[in-house]
Write an enzyme that holds these catalytic residues in place. Structure first.
Site, mmCIF file in Angstrom:
data_model
loop_
_atom_site.group_PDB
_atom_site.id
_atom_site.type_symbol
_atom_site.label_atom_id
_atom_site.label_comp_id
_atom_site.label_asym_id
_atom_site.label_seq_id
_atom_site.Cartn_x
_atom_site.Cartn_y
_atom_site.Cartn_z
ATOM 1 N N ASP A 172 10.761 6.090 -9.370
ATOM 2 C CA ASP A 172 10.457 6.685 -10.665
ATOM 3 C C ASP A 172 10.956 8.117 -10.791
ATOM 4 O O ASP A 172 11.176 8.596 -11.901
ATOM 5 C CB ASP A 172 8.948 6.638 -10.940
ATOM 6 C CG ASP A 172 8.458 5.236 -11.264
ATOM 7 O OD1 ASP A 172 9.255 4.276 -11.207
ATOM 8 O OD2 ASP A 172 7.259 5.101 -11.577
ATOM 9 N N LYS A 176 -0.446 -4.184 -3.207
ATOM 10 C CA LYS A 176 -1.734 -3.664 -2.721
ATOM 11 C C LYS A 176 -1.853 -2.225 -3.197
ATOM 12 O O LYS A 176 -1.326 -1.305 -2.589
ATOM 13 C CB LYS A 176 -1.778 -3.764 -1.194
ATOM 14 C CG LYS A 176 -2.872 -3.004 -0.442
ATOM 15 C CD LYS A 176 -4.274 -3.244 -0.875
ATOM 16 C CE LYS A 176 -5.287 -2.625 0.064
ATOM 17 N NZ LYS A 176 -5.779 -1.321 -0.348
ATOM 18 N N SER A 185 0.812 -1.203 0.000
ATOM 19 C CA SER A 185 0.000 0.000 0.000
ATOM 20 C C SER A 185 0.858 1.271 0.000
ATOM 21 O O SER A 185 1.602 1.508 -0.943
ATOM 22 C CB SER A 185 -0.978 -0.048 1.177
ATOM 23 O OG SER A 185 -1.976 0.922 1.043
#
Length: 182
Positions: free
Chosen positions: A90, A105, A79
């Site tokens: 990124d 998740k 999560s």
């Protein structure tokens, strides 16, 4: 703690989110703001494929942009910890390391109370990293697999084998490209 570490001369970091089940995704965005500013940390994508970008704040960076960072994940990282790892990865601020990818998740769910006391849970959106990786069911894949320190229960973890020179090189502009807004 980061301000103190920087003042004491820390120049490389290992952020351990192993077995971190997550929490509020807004916290992942806020923590990302301590490492880079005014960039997309994650997208929330609804069932109509509408993407809502969440950006890091400006003026909150505490860690020198040249300090290499490794984020340690495992199958228990889920999560918000995955949103954080994806955001840092990124945006060329960290490499992800670990034996296995994270849990996967990436759903946002809403809970509605019903008159009879029961509840209804609906999936309303998903998390997507700045480069477009859908977290749900896929997780965050480590850049560095194996040959990372072993965790011994009850003992502190040895991070002495982390190659920060390699991490710095792989996070540099020749090997890591910042995502463009979508």
């Amino acid at each position: 703690a980061l301000t103190k570490l920087e003042k004491e001369g820390a120049n490389a970091y290992v952020l351990d989110v192993r077995s971190n089940p997550g929490g509020a995704f807004q916290s992942a965005v806020e923590i990302s703001s301590l490492f880079f500013e005014d960039r997309i940390a994650t997208y929330v994508v609804d069932s109509n494929e509408v993407e809502l970008p969440f950006k890091t704040a400006a003026g909150r960076v505490l860690v020198d942009s040249q300090d290499p960072i490794a984020i340690w994940v495992d199958a228990g990282s889920a999560s918000a910890s995955e949103v954080f790892a994806g955001s840092m990865h990124d945006n060329c601020r960290a490499l992800v390391m670990g034996e296995k990818k994270s849990f996967g998740k990436g759903l946002i769910q809403a809970v509605y109370g019903l008159k009879n006391g029961a509840g209804l849970v609906l999936t309303v959106a998903t998390y997507v990293t700045p480069n477009g990786t859908v977290i749900q069911g896929q997780g965050i894949t480590p850049d560095i697999k194996g040959n990372v320190a072993i965790d011994f229960p009850g003992l502190s973890t040895d991070t002495s084998k982390v190659d920060f020179g390699l991490i710095s090189k792989r996070l540099g502009p020749d090997m890591c490209t910042l995502p463009e807004a979508r």
